[in-house]
Design a protein around this motif. Structure first.
Motif, mmCIF file in Angstrom:
data_model
loop_
_atom_site.group_PDB
_atom_site.id
_atom_site.type_symbol
_atom_site.label_atom_id
_atom_site.label_comp_id
_atom_site.label_asym_id
_atom_site.label_seq_id
_atom_site.Cartn_x
_atom_site.Cartn_y
_atom_site.Cartn_z
ATOM 1 N N VAL A 328 88.851 36.935 99.632
ATOM 2 C CA VAL A 328 89.991 37.845 99.402
ATOM 3 C C VAL A 328 91.292 37.140 99.778
ATOM 4 O O VAL A 328 91.427 36.580 100.879
ATOM 5 C CB VAL A 328 89.852 39.145 100.230
ATOM 6 C CG1 VAL A 328 91.080 40.040 100.008
ATOM 7 C CG2 VAL A 328 88.569 39.887 99.862
ATOM 8 N N LEU A 329 92.228 37.138 98.850
ATOM 9 C CA LEU A 329 93.569 36.601 99.110
ATOM 10 C C LEU A 329 94.499 37.780 99.298
ATOM 11 O O LEU A 329 94.558 38.665 98.442
ATOM 12 C CB LEU A 329 94.050 35.760 97.927
ATOM 13 C CG LEU A 329 93.135 34.629 97.464
ATOM 14 C CD1 LEU A 329 93.686 34.016 96.175
ATOM 15 C CD2 LEU A 329 93.010 33.565 98.541
ATOM 16 N N GLU A 330 95.234 37.814 100.376
ATOM 17 C CA GLU A 330 96.136 38.936 100.626
ATOM 18 C C GLU A 330 97.516 38.391 100.951
ATOM 19 O O GLU A 330 97.667 37.432 101.714
ATOM 20 C CB GLU A 330 95.614 39.799 101.786
ATOM 21 C CG GLU A 330 96.495 41.010 102.022
ATOM 22 C CD GLU A 330 95.855 42.022 102.990
ATOM 23 O OE1 GLU A 330 94.622 42.030 103.113
ATOM 24 O OE2 GLU A 330 96.613 42.781 103.594
ATOM 25 N N LYS A 331 98.516 38.995 100.341
ATOM 26 C CA LYS A 331 99.879 38.514 100.584
ATOM 27 C C LYS A 331 100.857 39.683 100.447
ATOM 28 O O LYS A 331 100.728 40.521 99.564
ATOM 29 C CB LYS A 331 100.240 37.438 99.538
ATOM 30 C CG LYS A 331 101.319 36.488 99.970
ATOM 31 C CD LYS A 331 100.781 35.420 100.918
ATOM 32 C CE LYS A 331 101.866 34.459 101.354
ATOM 33 N NZ LYS A 331 101.408 33.642 102.503
ATOM 34 N N THR A 332 101.841 39.684 101.318
ATOM 35 C CA THR A 332 102.910 40.680 101.232
ATOM 36 C C THR A 332 104.215 39.959 100.931
ATOM 37 O O THR A 332 104.518 38.927 101.542
ATOM 38 C CB THR A 332 103.026 41.469 102.547
ATOM 39 O OG1 THR A 332 101.780 42.121 102.795
ATOM 40 C CG2 THR A 332 104.132 42.514 102.456
ATOM 41 N N PHE A 333 104.953 40.491 99.982
ATOM 42 C CA PHE A 333 106.195 39.851 99.503
ATOM 43 C C PHE A 333 107.380 40.768 99.762
ATOM 44 O O PHE A 333 107.242 41.990 99.737
ATOM 45 C CB PHE A 333 106.122 39.600 97.995
ATOM 46 C CG PHE A 333 105.015 38.668 97.564
ATOM 47 C CD1 PHE A 333 105.286 37.330 97.280
ATOM 48 C CD2 PHE A 333 103.704 39.125 97.423
ATOM 49 C CE1 PHE A 333 104.267 36.481 96.861
ATOM 50 C CE2 PHE A 333 102.691 38.274 97.012
ATOM 51 C CZ PHE A 333 102.973 36.955 96.724
ATOM 52 N N TYR A 334 108.545 40.156 99.945
ATOM 53 C CA TYR A 334 109.762 40.972 100.072
ATOM 54 C C TYR A 334 110.937 40.285 99.387
ATOM 55 O O TYR A 334 111.146 39.074 99.529
ATOM 56 C CB TYR A 334 110.103 41.219 101.545
ATOM 57 C CG TYR A 334 111.280 42.155 101.702
ATOM 58 C CD1 TYR A 334 111.153 43.518 101.446
ATOM 59 C CD2 TYR A 334 112.534 41.674 102.076
ATOM 60 C CE1 TYR A 334 112.232 44.382 101.559
ATOM 61 C CE2 TYR A 334 113.627 42.526 102.195
ATOM 62 C CZ TYR A 334 113.472 43.875 101.937
ATOM 63 O OH TYR A 334 114.543 44.723 102.047
ATOM 64 N N PHE A 335 111.681 41.081 98.648
ATOM 65 C CA PHE A 335 112.827 40.575 97.890
ATOM 66 C C PHE A 335 114.076 41.345 98.320
ATOM 67 O O PHE A 335 114.076 42.573 98.312
ATOM 68 C CB PHE A 335 112.587 40.763 96.388
ATOM 69 C CG PHE A 335 111.324 40.084 95.923
ATOM 70 C CD1 PHE A 335 111.346 38.772 95.492
ATOM 71 C CD2 PHE A 335 110.105 40.752 95.971
ATOM 72 C CE1 PHE A 335 110.180 38.134 95.098
ATOM 73 C CE2 PHE A 335 108.928 40.120 95.575
ATOM 74 C CZ PHE A 335 108.966 38.805 95.136
ATOM 75 N N PRO A 336 115.135 40.644 98.685
ATOM 76 C CA PRO A 336 116.314 41.314 99.237
ATOM 77 C C PRO A 336 117.221 41.888 98.155
ATOM 78 O O PRO A 336 117.055 41.620 96.964
ATOM 79 C CB PRO A 336 117.029 40.169 99.960
ATOM 80 C CG PRO A 336 116.733 38.975 99.099
ATOM 81 C CD PRO A 336 115.316 39.181 98.609
ATOM 82 N N LEU A 337 118.192 42.666 98.585
ATOM 83 C CA LEU A 337 119.276 43.075 97.688
ATOM 84 C C LEU A 337 119.996 41.826 97.200
ATOM 85 O O LEU A 337 120.159 40.861 97.942
ATOM 86 C CB LEU A 337 120.277 43.959 98.429
ATOM 87 C CG LEU A 337 119.795 45.314 98.975
ATOM 88 C CD1 LEU A 337 120.868 45.903 99.883
ATOM 89 C CD2 LEU A 337 119.471 46.268 97.838
ATOM 90 N N LEU A 338 120.414 41.850 95.934
ATOM 91 C CA LEU A 338 121.181 40.728 95.380
ATOM 92 C C LEU A 338 122.365 41.274 94.583
ATOM 93 O O LEU A 338 122.242 42.302 93.916
ATOM 94 C CB LEU A 338 120.314 39.878 94.440
ATOM 95 C CG LEU A 338 119.196 39.062 95.072
ATOM 96 C CD1 LEU A 338 118.352 38.430 93.968
ATOM 97 C CD2 LEU A 338 119.758 37.980 95.989
ATOM 98 N N ALA A 339 123.470 40.567 94.649
ATOM 99 C CA ALA A 339 124.634 40.930 93.833
ATOM 100 C C ALA A 339 124.599 40.152 92.520
ATOM 101 O O ALA A 339 124.018 39.076 92.449
ATOM 102 C CB ALA A 339 125.922 40.618 94.594
ATOM 103 N N HIS A 340 125.225 40.699 91.490
ATOM 104 C CA HIS A 340 125.300 39.990 90.199
ATOM 105 C C HIS A 340 126.331 38.873 90.269
ATOM 106 O O HIS A 340 126.125 37.792 89.734
ATOM 107 C CB HIS A 340 125.681 40.948 89.081
ATOM 108 C CG HIS A 340 124.839 42.179 88.993
ATOM 109 N ND1 HIS A 340 124.957 43.237 89.863
ATOM 110 C CD2 HIS A 340 123.864 42.530 88.128
ATOM 111 C CE1 HIS A 340 124.072 44.179 89.539
ATOM 112 N NE2 HIS A 340 123.403 43.777 88.485
ATOM 113 N N ALA A 341 127.457 39.177 90.888
ATOM 114 C CA ALA A 341 128.533 38.213 91.087
ATOM 115 C C ALA A 341 128.934 37.448 89.826
ATOM 116 O O ALA A 341 128.950 36.222 89.815
ATOM 117 C CB ALA A 341 128.164 37.238 92.198
ATOM 118 N N PRO A 342 129.274 38.158 88.752
ATOM 119 C CA PRO A 342 129.807 37.436 87.588
ATOM 120 C C PRO A 342 131.130 36.772 87.956
ATOM 121 O O PRO A 342 131.797 37.193 88.896
ATOM 122 C CB PRO A 342 130.013 38.544 86.549
ATOM 123 C CG PRO A 342 130.185 39.789 87.344
ATOM 124 C CD PRO A 342 129.310 39.612 88.558
#
Lengths: 726, 96
Positions: A328-342
């Motif tokens: 069994v492979l187990e992983k937890t991921f997290y992605f932060p808030l990001l701005a578009h910043a054109p």
């Protein structure tokens, strides 16, 4: 300045012609209307008797290429060269210029500009050609079947004349519902490597006009003193110090109390006056959480049973199947808030004409949004509101908010005046980074069970994040059974033939405001899918390419096309044979109808600094109308994905955004990627998305390369997970 | 230099060239190279990039790739046209 829009604008453009042929296309993209009378106000192509050909572009241009691409379709079918066609941005009219994938709504997004317009613009061009040919045949007394238009000349039966010669006569014909489209074997411009962008010359000599370039006579500049915490309201303010600023005109709270509108003679005075204003904020309803609290909320949701069963799987059975697996492979991921910043911060300009019409000058991504909002704000019918679309300095999703945020802000600032002076609303970079909209903070928890032979036995996948669509006008069409597909797209609908897969979803409370961000949900779903596939291949002792292809062996188009880009990228990147000292990472993903595979090759180590030596991409986007634009968009989309994965994030402290500008929200730099190349899979399929599909595989391909250096990154940005970059 | 970091008073009496004055008809080698390499996407940053490159080439007509990287790294492009910027500067240098 009066409205240089709709009919008046058209006639002005065609001033040198004695007659004009207008050809349109109705919303279904097939039937057409034509004529040279006032009745035809909203064409797709207009042709003057002087030979001038203008394509009307219903999508806005933020660099992704519709001005060139849609003009190409008209030019190809009509029979003119790219030197013989110009373009104008279409006025706002959701009945005529709607995005055919969005319903009666004019807007750009979801990488659909070419995909939804492909038949519509070709049909309009083909109809114009047939009508001109019919007029020429009558004039010459010959059979129309022997005539064609090439390079702007109607030719055949021993005759030849410029197409403008027949404009007046052609305009009296009824258009065909089914004009003959040119066979791909006839194409000279579509798919031609040498077809250049029509907007390059004005973008290298200063002539390009962006919203920020608008300077109307007697205009005021308005900047908004904004709440540091989203949701804060103005309780009171003191502008006595601002009155000392030369050029300051006045300050008034917005009717919504979301900020104080600062009116000045110019941008500099507005900036200085705004800085001098003291505001007493009511923060009782404002965002007050920190990034750590938002992350804790996501993680807590991942550790409880999901609220929604996205793919209606038997979740208990799949959990059991994973538990019973050999490994069994187990992983937890997290992605932060990001701005578009054109690069160009938000802005737009509003004026009222002598007739009482309202004109909005804007790099308008979704004209229908402000058009509808303005009808309410100004209490005017739709035909008294005009939107003049200008070039936009990037967007990445930011210019398309469901509530038309900055256009509404400008309108509210304008209605508080006597309307005698145009109002230009200007955001600075700090406004954009701090008070804008963000890619949702999202977490994934995945458990993959492998059997004794290293094959996937079961895949349990849970997502927790903030819904983009819920609570917006798009909820009714974009949310089904409580599930916002934009949070989970690219998982259960992934072309991989993964057995026993369950996808669960839990919405978390919205932090500040969230919005689609180049490639939307695919920004995180592709990362998780491709990192888990890579981990599974590693755990099985199998090559990541071969492992992926094993799950794409079906004879369906989805599997075949996804496998196709994998095979092409492997060949072009010399997969498995990196330069000495380098390692490679692979990722592939389908989004917006297109398939993209990427190989990232890096040198160095996470401790001493990773250098991205080369990125090779392969894309299958159906027919590549303009191959060079497809490559440019893919290069840019990759850079966008890589730059953010490397070091970008938006954090909150007590509800306030901590970043403010490029020094602390550092984008991709010229030194970050040494080389990049894109290869296009030849295709006869209708065009699909190009602006976004390059982004999703970029970050996981980089992560999978770094994993070969014994560091598996499951949370972004990478610089906070032990990765340094050279 | 960046026009946004320089007040008008600081250039009193100096000759100032902006993108509009780089060439009368858009035929400066850098402008032609930008079109040839199809560099601009949204185009918003391009004027600054071109003027930065023009300053580089006027000081150093044959820059190495590292010298181009060093000089051009002062400017940003959110569309990610960087690798084409390299090619355009190199093309312009070879044809100037």
């Amino acid at each position: 300045m009066t409205a240089n829009l709709s009919r008046r604008g058209f006639l002005k453009t065609a001033a040198s012609a004695t007659a004009v042929l207008y050809v349109g296309a109705t919303a279904d993209g097939v039937a057409v209307a034509a004529g040279n009378t006032d009745a035809m106000l909203n064409p797709f192509v207009k042709i003057g008797s002087d030979g001038q050909v203008i394509a009307m572009i219903k999508h806005f241009e933020k660099g992704q290429g519709p001005a060139t691409g849609l003009s190409t379709l008209i030019a190809e079918e009509l029979g003119v060269s790219m030197d013989q066609i110009g373009y104008e941005f279409a006025p706002s009219n959701p009945e005529v210029y709607n995005n055919l994938f969005f319903g009666p709504f004019q807007g750009t997004g979801g990488s659909t500009a070419m995909a939804n317009s492909w038949m519509q613009y070709r049909t309009a061009g083909a109809n114009a050609r047939e009508m001109l040919i019919k007029a020429a045949a009558e004039a010459w007394g010959v059979d129309a079947s022997g005539l064609d238009i090439q390079n702007g000349m109607v030719t055949g039966a021993g005759q030849s004349a410029p197409l403008g010669t027949f404009v007046e006569a052609a305009a009296s014909f009824a258009p065909s519902e089914t004009p003959r489209l040119r066979d791909p074997s006839e194409w000279k411009i579509i798919g031609n490597e040498a077809t250049r962008r029509l907007d390059s010359p004005i973008k290298v000599n200063g002539q390009a006009q962006f919203g920020m370039d608008i300077h109307l006579p007697n205009q005021m500049v308005v900047m908004i003193k904004r709440t540091p915490q989203r949701g804060g309201l103005v309780a009171g303010f003191d502008d006595s110090a601002a009155k000392e600023v030369k050029g300051f005109i006045m300050a008034m709270p917005l009717p919504t109390n979301h900020g104080v509108a600062v009116y000045a003679e110019n941008t500099w005075a507005a900036m200085q006056a705004r800085a001098a204003i003291e505001v007493d904020w009511d923060m009782s309803g404002a965002e007050a959480r920190s990034s750590a609290e938002i992350r804790e909320g996501v993680m807590a949701a991942l550790n409880t049973a999901p609220v929604y069963n996205v793919n209606k799987a038997d979740q208990a059975a799949i959990t059991s199947a994973v538990d019973a697996s050999a490994k069994v492979l187990e992983k937890t991921f997290y992605f932060p808030l990001l701005a578009h910043a054109p690069m160009e911060p938000m802005n737009c300009t509003i004026e009222q004409t002598a007739e009482g019409d309202i004109v909005l000058h804007d790099g308008a991504q979704m004209p229908t949004g402000p058009h509808m909002a303005f009808q309410q704000i100004f209490n005017l019918p739709a035909d008294k509101i005009h939107i003049k679309t200008l070039l936009a300095g990037g967007s990445f999703g930011r210019r398309a908010t469901p509530e038309a945020d900055y256009q509404v802000e400008a309108a509210l600032a304008f209605v508080m005046t006597d309307r005698s002076r145009p109002v230009k609303l200007v955001w600075d970079r700090e406004d954009d980074i701090r008070g804008g909209y963000y890619r949702p903070a999202t977490g994934h928890k995945v458990r993959v069970g492998l059997d004794a032979d290293g094959n996937i036995a079961a895949w349990e996948h849970q997502v927790a994040g903030q819904s983009i669509m819920k609570g917006t006008p798009f909820e009714a069409v974009a949310v089904r059974d409580g599930i916002d597909n934009s949070t989970v797209e690219g998982l259960a609908d992934n072309p991989y033939a993964i057995p026993n897969m369950s996808v669960g979803l839990t919405d978390t409370e919205k932090a500040t405001s969230v919005l689609w961000w180049r490639s939307v949900g695919h920004t995180h779903t592709a990362y998780v899918m491709e990192v888990m596939m890579d981990m599974a291949a590693q755990a099985s002792g199998r090559d990541p390419l071969e492992f992926r292809l094993a799950y794409l062996s079906g004879d369906d188009a989805d599997s075949q096309r996804k496998a196709g880009v994998l095979k092409l990228v492997a060949e072009k990147a010399n997969w498995g044979n990196p330069a000495p000292g380098n390692v490679q990472g692979l990722a592939v993903h389908k989004s917006f109808g297109s398939y993209v595979a990427e190989v990232v090759e890096v040198s160095g180590t996470p401790e001493d600094g990773i250098q991205i030596e080369k990125i090779v991409a392969a894309i299958d986007c159906g027919i590549a109308v303009n191959p060079d634009i497809v490559r440019a968009q893919t290069e840019g989309a990759i850079g966008y994905g890589i730059g953010h994965a490397m070091r970008e994030k938006i954090t909150l402290d007590g509800g306030a955004v901590e970043q403010s500008n490029f020094p602390d929200y550092e984008p991709l730099r010229i030194s970050d990627i040494k080389a990049i190349e894109t290869h296009i899979v030849p295709s006869a399929e209708a065009p699909t998305g190009v602006g976004e599909p390059g982004t999703p595989p970029a970050a996981p391909a980089l992560a999978n390369a770094i994993a070969r250096l014994d560091l598996r990154v499951a949370e972004l940005p990478m610089v906070e997970q032990g990765v340094s970059f050279a | 230099m960046f026009s946004c970091q320089m007040s008008v008073g600081d250039v009193d009496g100096a000759d100032v060239t902006t993108i509009e004055g780089l060439s009368p008809d858009g035929t400066h080698p850098l402008q032609k190279a930008r079109v040839a390499e199809q560099v601009p996407q949204c185009g918003y940053c391009q004027s600054g990039h071109i003027m930065r490159a023009a300053a580089l080439l006027s000081d150093n007509p044959n820059p190495t790739r590292d010298e181009i990287k060093e000089e051009m790294s002062q400017n940003l492009c959110r569309c990610g046209t960087y690798n084409r910027i390299f090619k355009a500067v190199e093309r312009a240098a070879s044809q100037a």
